[in-house]
Structures are given as structure tokens and as C-alpha cells.
Write a protein that holds these residues in place. Structure first.
Motif, short mmCIF file in Angstrom:
data_model
loop_
_atom_site.label_atom_id
_atom_site.label_comp_id
_atom_site.label_asym_id
_atom_site.label_seq_id
_atom_site.Cartn_x
_atom_site.Cartn_y
_atom_site.Cartn_z
N GLU A 171 0.81 -1.21 0.00
CA GLU A 171 0.00 0.00 0.00
C GLU A 171 0.85 1.26 0.00
OE1 GLU A 171 -3.69 -0.60 2.74
OE2 GLU A 171 -2.21 -2.16 3.16
N PHE A 172 2.10 1.10 0.39
CA PHE A 172 2.97 2.27 0.33
C PHE A 172 4.41 1.84 0.09
CE2 PHE A 172 2.93 1.15 4.84
CZ PHE A 172 4.26 1.22 5.19
N PHE A 173 5.18 2.80 -0.42
CA PHE A 173 6.63 2.66 -0.60
C PHE A 173 7.31 3.72 0.26
CE2 PHE A 173 6.80 1.27 -5.39
CZ PHE A 173 6.32 0.02 -5.05
N SER A 174 8.45 3.36 0.81
CA SER A 174 9.30 4.40 1.38
C SER A 174 10.71 4.10 0.91
CB SER A 174 9.22 4.40 2.91
OG SER A 174 10.08 5.39 3.41
N PHE A 175 11.31 5.08 0.24
CA PHE A 175 12.64 4.85 -0.30
C PHE A 175 13.70 4.93 0.80
CE2 PHE A 175 10.27 6.07 -4.03
CZ PHE A 175 10.66 5.07 -4.91
N GLY A 176 14.43 3.84 0.94
CA GLY A 176 15.57 3.82 1.86
C GLY A 176 16.79 4.19 1.05
N THR A 177 16.98 5.50 0.91
CA THR A 177 18.01 5.94 -0.03
C THR A 177 19.43 5.74 0.50
OG1 THR A 177 17.50 8.13 0.82
CG2 THR A 177 16.63 7.57 -1.35
N ASN A 178 19.56 5.43 1.81
CA ASN A 178 20.91 5.10 2.30
C ASN A 178 21.36 3.78 1.67
OD1 ASN A 178 20.57 7.29 4.01
ND2 ASN A 178 19.92 6.02 5.74
N ASP A 179 20.51 2.78 1.82
CA ASP A 179 20.88 1.50 1.23
C ASP A 179 20.81 1.54 -0.28
OD1 ASP A 179 21.66 -0.43 3.22
OD2 ASP A 179 19.67 -0.17 4.08
N LEU A 180 19.87 2.29 -0.81
CA LEU A 180 19.76 2.36 -2.27
C LEU A 180 21.01 3.01 -2.88
CD1 LEU A 180 17.88 1.53 -4.55
CD2 LEU A 180 16.81 3.77 -4.44
N THR A 181 21.56 3.98 -2.17
CA THR A 181 22.81 4.60 -2.65
C THR A 181 23.95 3.60 -2.53
OG1 THR A 181 22.05 6.79 -1.98
CG2 THR A 181 24.42 6.52 -2.28
N GLN A 182 24.00 2.93 -1.39
CA GLN A 182 25.05 1.95 -1.15
C GLN A 182 25.04 0.87 -2.24
OE1 GLN A 182 26.45 -0.05 2.71
NE2 GLN A 182 24.51 -1.07 2.34
N THR A 183 23.85 0.38 -2.56
CA THR A 183 23.79 -0.76 -3.48
C THR A 183 23.81 -0.33 -4.94
OG1 THR A 183 21.40 -0.74 -3.12
CG2 THR A 183 22.67 -2.34 -1.88
N THR A 184 23.42 0.91 -5.22
CA THR A 184 23.47 1.37 -6.61
C THR A 184 24.90 1.70 -7.02
OG1 THR A 184 21.24 2.28 -6.44
CG2 THR A 184 22.59 3.09 -8.24
N TRP A 185 25.59 2.39 -6.12
CA TRP A 185 26.98 2.73 -6.41
C TRP A 185 27.93 1.58 -6.09
CZ3 TRP A 185 29.45 6.99 -8.47
CH2 TRP A 185 28.72 8.18 -8.62
N GLY A 186 27.48 0.69 -5.20
CA GLY A 186 28.42 -0.31 -4.69
C GLY A 186 29.39 0.28 -3.69
#
Ligand code: PEP
Ligand code: MG
Length: 886
Positions: free
Chosen positions: A775-790
Motif C-alpha cells: 500500500e505504500f513505498f518508502s525509499f531507503g536511499t541510504n541502502d539504495l545509494t550503497q547498493t546502486t553505487w556499490g
């Protein structure tokens, strides 16, 4: 292509091409103000010169043409033997970089024209003073001669003539100085001081261009986040002379006080002086008001022009002017730099004066400025040299006695600075007790930093020059300074500086206001608080984005509400198990039988229940997004090496501790090379039976209890770190089952939204499938940054990020400001595809970026519903969300 523009050819909006100074001179020329004629060599010419190593081939002819025009206008020739025209050459980039680049005045003087100038002005002394200034400035800035060598000659001359300062040197003395200066030039460069005026001008232009890339200019730009590829313009202007006798002089002025924003005329004036003398502090200037006595006509004219400029720019202007024998000349104007306090006050003043509207007022202040106003600060007057510098992780100023472990910090009482090599969850009681935290390892997203920011505590991490010896209870700096436990230190979380001893700290009235600790009178008396409070109202009226808080305790929730949060966007439940309770989690992870596990879960349930009741009570009527436990195991288990050593030593002594042996076995079994990428988040919930059920039960029972008490709790249950919909669906089934069970048992149906974090690229890329169930999303941009950039969020800021920032690979850490191009693209994809599958999908962000000003604008642009950040950043996010909307 043209590279040169006369002042009357530009305007104030051409800062990119003409630089700030050039654009300001053009604007004043167009306004009909008394600006000496001149022209601007564009930033484009600078970029050409810096990339090609030579000036554009057409530039010389362009400059010649403009010089000719200038000469015609002045009726004089550059550097002529009779009545010469002289010019100044000044740098001026798009963004002002005060004092960072070069200026050369009095170009055109040589052995012949100095005589002509003396004759034309009737002042020999003046002419020779100007000549010595030219050689001095030209020598140091264009020829690169150490300025101290010229300074020494001048000092000697003053001493030999019994003169108190440069004003007391007579013509003969100045002739001597010129001779000595020329000697210095010959000795150091192997050639005579250039006599050809046009060559002087060319050399000066090149020198200004080169000065764009000096070390100090680069450092300044890095600090101020000014791109390195803009280049500077060069302004060539007919000289007017502030050193032509007592009825001449030069000054700088602000249309309001740039420090406080108070209205009035502020500035300094120095008679018988030229250009840089005021800022260089050669002689002490007088306050600008004194000009009213010295030269009432010029003063009146100046005030008229200042009022006109302020009305025209509709903002604080700073100006430079020169008076030549009673005639006022404007040499510069620009919208002036200001402190954070002045920015807020002036925006409100201009708004109240009807010069700007609310949107413009909001545009004139920033979240970063508000942040500055919210931290206690060191008394601005202090003078001390830092003993070390680290990563400024959480701003503010903290003073206290150094303590080297958490238990001592918690027991000591009074003001302490917790000093650790790095912090672990065990340090939480120490962090809570401490005024500030200092570590020698870790970066801005290290545990210490995140926790400290969440609490609004000053924190400096990664001060890797410090040798921290916990056993000996002392730290040693690179210079060998030793600070022992009990010694006082001061740390500045805004600059990252660490000082020995006490530096005075002043509390922030703005925070006192948000906290509700100011009474009406105090509020009225403080113009900054008043301005901030009004701006917050405007921001709230305009913003589209909701602003939630990341809060894990009832106290945090209470503060979040005081600071204006619209709900809780992230309650990190693992934070409820730090400190004392950590051992329960440890026991849970290590449990080998179902019975052992159930026992621990039964112990945890009432604790969680109590936590949630507290939070729901504070957040009555507002959404509370509770994230299921997400502990990277390394933060909760003992360190493998330390435990191995402990067991080995015990064995050697023949004192085997069965508990430790068993723990070691389990730690070895669960040990991960990359715990951040390991058994955490939803993965833990899926493999440890009963854990999620216990948490959901606690949430549902707590909510039921509050409903029974007549409140309106609004829990939302959030699953962390999913990679795809399968993990989420399994979790959802379990959550629904428990909610159902609790409803049966209590007779109260708790309606809780069930959603997920999007913090892995795979989740973002499959958002369309996930949102069918979430029903909802919340972006965890700490981990998303970590895993996108490596990039490991635990390690990089202390290791290679400084080099990356230095090389300009990014201007700010992507953990601080969202990388819109990469990580932001994933976010956009997930928003689009998530909403395509579920139109009313609620979307927020709860990584650190939720409180970062520039990231807030991005989240507004791509249509998120809310941002969530630590309570202390809530006002900043509110302000930025308002600014984003206007
Ligand atoms: C995130 O990853 O952005 C997040 C909010 O979760 P945490 O920082 O707790 O991993
Ligand atoms: Mg996360």
C-alpha cells in the motif's frame, strides 16, 4: 565570437558570461550611475586560456578596439608620457570569491608616464605612490614575487624616514621605494619591470585568468561548492584615484548590516587610499558615517545611490566606491553575502516593505541557513588552533571532558565528549549521555554519525590523525598533543575541528523557539526568531510535500511533533534493542531451539508493546510508519576477533567459559564478510521464526490499547530491504495473520497499512509488481545509494571519498545529497511503475536524503508524498518543501 564587452553592453543577468563584477558594473552603467568607463573580458576567454594555454587569437584586437574607445572617452592615452590614462584589472567570477583571485591597479605607469601623471594631477607624491603600488601589485600577482619582499622595503623606508605609515613618505622616499622595487623585480625575474603599457595589461589579464586555479581559489570553491570549470572574467576600467589627497579616498559599504540584517548604512572609509587598502587592513578605516563630516556632498550622493541600488536589486547590495577630489565613483556592486540570521531577517523586511512577494522571500533563505541557526555555536570571537580535524558529521558545538568508553560517559554525569575509535550499538548510553561524539574512524553514515544526527548531537567522525588509546584512556594528535580522560576538549560538528580546552558555546534561540521554550516577550525581542517563525508559516502554507520524522522513541516523537512533523516516516525498531536490550536480540539470533527462541520473544514482546504505546500516544492522529526489525548482524553480535581472543586466553588459563564458547561458535556460524549485504531486513524476518509475529503483535496490541483509551493511532507496517515481491508477499501474509489474531483476541480491529521500503535496485526495478501488494513505498536511499553505487556506507567516507571529492567526481557525497542521475533514476522508475500499478500508492523517502535541502527539491519534483528525516531536520525539510513549491 566576441570576448570583450563594454560596460554599457551588458546587464545584471549576465553573470555567467561577464562575472558578478562585470554584470554589476554593466547594470550600474545602464542606470546612469557614475561608473568609470571600461570593458569586461568574458569568462569564455578565461576558459579558452585555461584549456589552450594561450589567449584567444582574436582577443588582442578586441582589447585594442575597446582601449581606443576608452581613450577617446577619457581624452587620454594608456600610459602616455603626458597625462596618461591608467587602468585597473580586476577578476570577477560568476560567484564571488572574495580575495581569492587577483587585482592589479595603476596599469600604464612607467618611468615616463609617472612624470606625466605628476604633472597632470599636480601631485608628484601621488604619482610616485601610484607607481610603487603598481610594481608591488604587479610584482606579487603577475610575476609571482613574494609580497613580503616589497613589504620589507616599504617598512625600511618608513623606518629610515621616521614615518608612521605609507602616508608619511614623501616623494623622494617613494622614488627610493620604486627604485628598490625595480631592483627586486630584476633580481627575481631576470628582467626589468615591463615598461610597455599594453604588455603590462596583457600580462595582468593572463595573471587574473591563471589565478582562477590557485590552490586557495580551488579550496574556496570546493568549500562553497562552486564548479571548477566556470572561469573568471576580467574587468578593465579607467582608474580613478582615491589617493589624490585628503579630499580623496575609497570605501566599501553595505545597504544593510550583512551580519544581522539590521537596516542602516554599514561600511568603512579610508581617505587617501586606493582599491585594496580598505580590505587589506593597511591603515584602519573609519566607519562610513564619518564620511558625512568629511565630505557631506559625496555622502549624500552615496546614500542616494545605495537606496537606489537596493530598490533596484530588491536585495542587500554591497558596493565599492572611490572619491577622487570630491567626485564619487562607483567601482562595484553586487547582491551581498550575508549570514544566515541576516538572510532570514532581510527576507522578511523586504517582504514587509512590499519589494518582494512570499515566494521570493522563501527563495532567499535556505534550509542550510536554517540548520546553521539551529545549532549551538562556538562564540564567534574565539581564537584557537584545532588539534585535529575530522569529518563534520553532525553540526553544532560541544565542549566537555574527554571520556573513552560509554559506561564512563553514562556514569560521569556533567558534560562529556565520548571519544571512541568507532562506535557500536553498545555505545548508545554513552552517546545519549555525551554532549558530543568524536571518533577516529567512520564517515557521515557511520553508526555514530547517524545516531548523533538523529539526536541533534554534535559529532565529528573519522579524525584519523588521532591515535585513540582506550586502554590508556588518552588520545594523541599527529603533533604529539596528548588529551587524557578528564581533560576538556571542544569539537565543532560544522567544521570537523577538534580543540583542546574550553571554547564558549551559545545556545540557539531558534531551537529554543521550536522547543517551545521562549515566552512571548523573548520571542518578540528576537528578530531572527520572529523571521524564522514567519518563514515557517509561509513554507507550511505553500508546501505540497508532507514532512515526517524518523523517530524511534516517545521522546523523539514528542520533539518531532513540536518541530512540526506530520507523522513518523520511519521508526527503526532495531534501535529499540540497543543498549541494555541488545542481549535479548543476541539471544534471539543465537537461539538453537524453538523453546529458547520463544522464551526470548516473550521477553521482548512487552518491551516493544511499551515502546509503541508511548509513540502512538505522542503521535495521536498522525501516521506512524513502523519498520520491522533490520539489524545488520555485525551491529548486534560481539566482534569475532575480540571474542576469539577472549576465548583463547581463557582456554590458555584453563578457565573455559561455556557461554563464551557457545557464543563464539554461533558468531563464527553467522559471521559475514559483508554484513550490510547479509542477513538483515526482510531476510532476518523470513528466517527467524516468530520475530515478525512478535513485532506485529506488539504494534497491534499497542494500537488497540490506544483505541481503547480513545485515541486515534495510525500504524503503518513497513518491510525493509526487499529485493522483490515474493519476499514482501510472504511477509504480508504473516503480518495480516497476526493482525487478524489480535483483532480476534482484543475485539478491536486495528487498520494498518502494509507497505515496504524500496532500498535495493531490484526492488526499484520491479516496483510495478511490488505495488500490487504494497500500500505504500518508502525509499531507503541510504541502502539504495550503497547498493546502486556499490559503496559501503560504513567505510567510504573515511577512505576514498576525500579523493573523489578532490577529483571532482562528485561535489558532495551521494550519501548526503541524492545522486539524481543514478539513484534518482531508480527512484523515478519505481515511482512511475509503482503508481501505474496502484494509483493511490503512498510514497515517501526515509533515508538521510529526506532532510537534505537539494534532495527535498528532487523528491518534490518527482511527486513523492512526503519526506522523512530526523526530528531536528524537520523544520529544514518543511522550509525546503515550501521553497520547492513556489
Ligand atoms: C535507508 O537505507 O535509507 C534506511 C532509511 O534504512 P537504514 O538507514 O536504517 O538502513
Ligand atoms: Mg536501509
Amino acid at each position: 565570437r566576441r570576448f570583450v564587452f563594454a560596460f554599457n553592453e551588458g546587464d545584471k543577468d549576465q553573470r555567467e558570461l561577464l562575472g558578478g563584477k562585470g554584470a554589476g558594473l554593466a547594470e550600474m552603467t545602464n542606470l546612469g550611475l557614475p561608473v568609470p568607463p571600461g570593458f569586461t573580458v568574458s569568462t569564455e576567454a578565461c576558459r579558452y586560456y585555461l584549456s589552450q594555454g594561450e589567449l584567444p587569437p582574436s582577443l588582442a584586437a578586441e582589447i585594442d578596439a575597446h582601449l581606443k574607445r576608452l581613450e577617446a572617452e577619457r581624452g587620454k592615452r594608456l600610459g602616455a608620457a603626458e597625462d596618461p590614462m591608467l587602468v585597473s584589472v580586476r577578476s570577477g567570477a560568476k560567484f564571488s570569491m572574495p580575495g581569492m583571485m587577483e587585482t592589479v591597479l595603476d596599469i600604464g605607469l612607467n618611468d615616463a608616464s609617472v612624470v606625466g601623471l605628476a604633472k597632470a594631477t599636480g601631485s608628484e607624491r601621488f604619482a610616485w605612490d601610484s607607481y610603487r603600488r603598481l610594481i608591488q601589485m604587479f610584482g606579487s600577482t603577475v610575476l609571482g614575487i613574494d609580497a613580503a619582499r616589497f613589504g620589507a622595503v616599504l617598512d625600511d623606508a618608513e623606518r629610515a624616514n621616521g614615518a608612521a605609515g605609507d602616508l608619511d613618505l614623501d616623494t623622494d622616499a617613494l622614488r627610493g621605494v620604486v627604485k628598490a622595487y625595480k631592483g627586486i623585480v630584476r633580481d627575481t625575474t631576470g628582467r626589468d619591470f615591463p615598461q610597455e603599457p599594453r604588455e603590462q595589461l596583457d600580462m595582468a589579464v593572463r595573471a587574473v585568468f591563471r589565478s582562477w586555479n590557485t590552490e586557495r581559489a580551488r579550496i574556496y570553491r570546493r568549500q562553497e561548492r562552486i564548479p571548477h570549470d566556470l572561469g573568471t572574467a576580467v574587468n578593465v576600467m579607467a582608474m580613478v584615484y582615491g589617493n589624490l589627497g585628503p579630499d580623496s579616498g575609497t570605501g566599501v559599504a553595505f545597504t544593510r548590516d550583512p551580519a544581522t540584517g539590521a537596516p542602516g548604512v554599514y561600511g568603512d572609509y579610508l581617505s587617501e587610499a586606493q582599491g585594496e587598502d580598505v580590505v587589506a587592513g593597511i591603515r584602519s578605516p573609519v566607519p562610513l558615517e564619518d564620511l558625512e563630516q568629511l565630505d557631506p556632498a559625496s555622502f549624500t550622493e552615496l546614500r542616494r545611490i545605495m537606496a537606489m541600488l537596493e530598490g533596484h536589486y530588491r536585495d542587500l547590495c554591497d558596493i565599492e566606491f572611490t572619491i577622487e577630489r570630491g567626485k564619487l565613483w562607483m567601482l562595484q556592486t553586487r547582491v551581498g553575502k550575508r549570514t544566515a540570521a541576516a538572510a532570514f531577517r532581510m527576507a522578511i523586511q523586504f517582504l514587509d516593505d512590499g519589494l518582494i512577494d512570499v515566494g521570493e522571500a522563501l527563495a532567499r533563505v535556505t534550509g542550510d541557513q536554517l540548520a546553521q541557526l539551529m545549532f549551538p555555536q562556538f562564540d564567534p570571537g574565539f581564537e584557537a588552533k584545532p588539534i585535529a580535524t575530522g569529518v563534520p558529521a553532525s553540526p553544532g558545538a560541544a565542549v566537555g571532558t574527554a571520556v573513552f568508553d560509554s559506561a564512563t560517559a553514562a556514569q560521569t554525569g556533567g558534560k562529556v565528549i565520548l571519544v571512541r575509535r568507532e562506535t557500536s550499538p553498545d555505545d548508545l548510553p554513552g552517546i545519549i549521555a555525551a554532549e558530543g561524539i568524536l571518533t577516529s574512524r567512520g564517515g557521515k553514515t557511520s553508526h555514530a554519525a547517524v545516531v548523533a544526527r538523529g539526536m541533534g548531537k554534535t559529532c565529528v567522525v573519522g579524525a584519523d590523525d588521532l591515535e585513540i588509546d582506550t586502554d590508556q584512556r588518552r588520545l594523541t594528535t599527529a603533533d604529539g598533543v596528548v588529551v587524557r580522560e578528564g581533560d576538556t576538549i571542544s569539537i565543532d560538528g560544522t567544521s570537523g575541528c577538534v580543540y583542546a580546552g574550553t571554547i564558549d558555546v551559545v545556545p540557539s534561540p531558534v531551537v529554543e523557539y521550536f522547543e517551545g521554550r521562549l515566552d512571548v516577550d523573548e520571542h518578540r525581542r528576537d528578530p531572527v526568531v520572529q523571521a524564522v517563525s514567519r518563514m515557517m508559516i509561509y513554507a507550511d502554507e505553500h508546501r505540497r510535500l508532507g514532512v515526517h520524522a524518523n523517530a524511534d522513541t516517545a521522546d523523539d516523537a514528542k520533539r518531532a511533533r513540536r518541530f512540526g512533523a506530520d507523522g513518523i516516516g520511519l521508526c527503526r525498531t532495531e534501535h529499540m534493542f540497543l543498549g541494555e536490550r541488545r542481549h535479548h536480540v543476541e539471544a534471539l539470533i543465537l537461539a538453537e531451539t524453538a523453546a529458547e527462541r520463544d522464551k526470548v520473544l516473550a521477553e521482548l514482546l512487552p518491551m516493544q508493546l511499551g515502546d509503541f504505546v508511548g509513540i502512538f500516544t505522542e503521535m495521536d492522529g498522525l501516521p506512524v510508519t513502523i519498520r520491522l526489525i533490520d539489524p545488520p548482524l555485525h551491529e548486534f553480535l560481539p566482534d569475532l576477533t575480540e571474542l576469539s581472543v577472549k576465548v583463547a586466553l581463557a582456554e590458555a588459563r584453563g578457565e573455559v567459559d561455556e557461554g563464551d564458547v557457545r557464543l563464539l561458535r554461533a558468531v563464527k556460524r553467522l559471521h559475514e564478510q559483508n554484513p550490510m549485504l547479509g542477513l538483515r531486513g526482510v531476510r532476518l524476518g523470513l528466517v527467524v521464526p516468530g520475530l515478525v509475529a512478535m513485532q506485529v503483535r506488539a504494534i497491534a496490541e499497542a494500537a488497540a490499547a490506544r483505541i481503547r483509551a480513545g485515541d486515534d493511532p495510525r500504524p503503518e507496517i513497513m518491510v525493509p530491504l526487499i529485493g522483490g515481491t515474493e519476499e514482501f508477499e510472504l511477509m504480508r501474509e504473516e503480518i495480516e495473520r497476526v493482525l487478524h489474531d489480535v483483532a480476534e483476541a482484543t475485539g478491536i480491529e486495528v487498520r494498518a497499512k502494509i507497505g515496504t521500503m524500496i532500498e535495493l535496485p531490484r526492488a526499484a526495478l520491479t516496483a510495478g509488481r511490488i505495488s500490487r501488494h504494497a500500500e505504500f513505498f518508502s525509499f531507503g536511499t541510504n541502502d539504495l545509494t550503497q547498493t546502486t553505487w556499490g559503496f559501503s556506507r560504513d567505510d567510504v567516507e573515511g577512505s576514498f571519498f576525500p579523493a573523489y571529492l578532490e577529483k571532482g567526481i562528485f561535489v558532495t557525497s551521494p550519501f548526503e545529497s541524492l545522486d539524481e542521475e543514478g539513484v534518482g533514476r531508480l527512484v523515478s522508475i519505481a515511482v512511475e511503475e509503482g503508481r501505474a500499478a496502484r494509483e493511490n500508492l503512498l510514497i515517501g523517502v526515509c533515508g538521510e536524503h529526506g532532510g537534505d535541502p537539494s534532495s527535498v527539491h528532487f523528491f518534490d519534483r518527482i511527486g513523492l508524498d512526503y519526506v522523512s528525516c530526523s526530528p531536528f531536520r524537520v523544520p529544514i525539510a518543511r522550509l525546503e518543501a515550501g521553497r520547492a513549491a513556489v
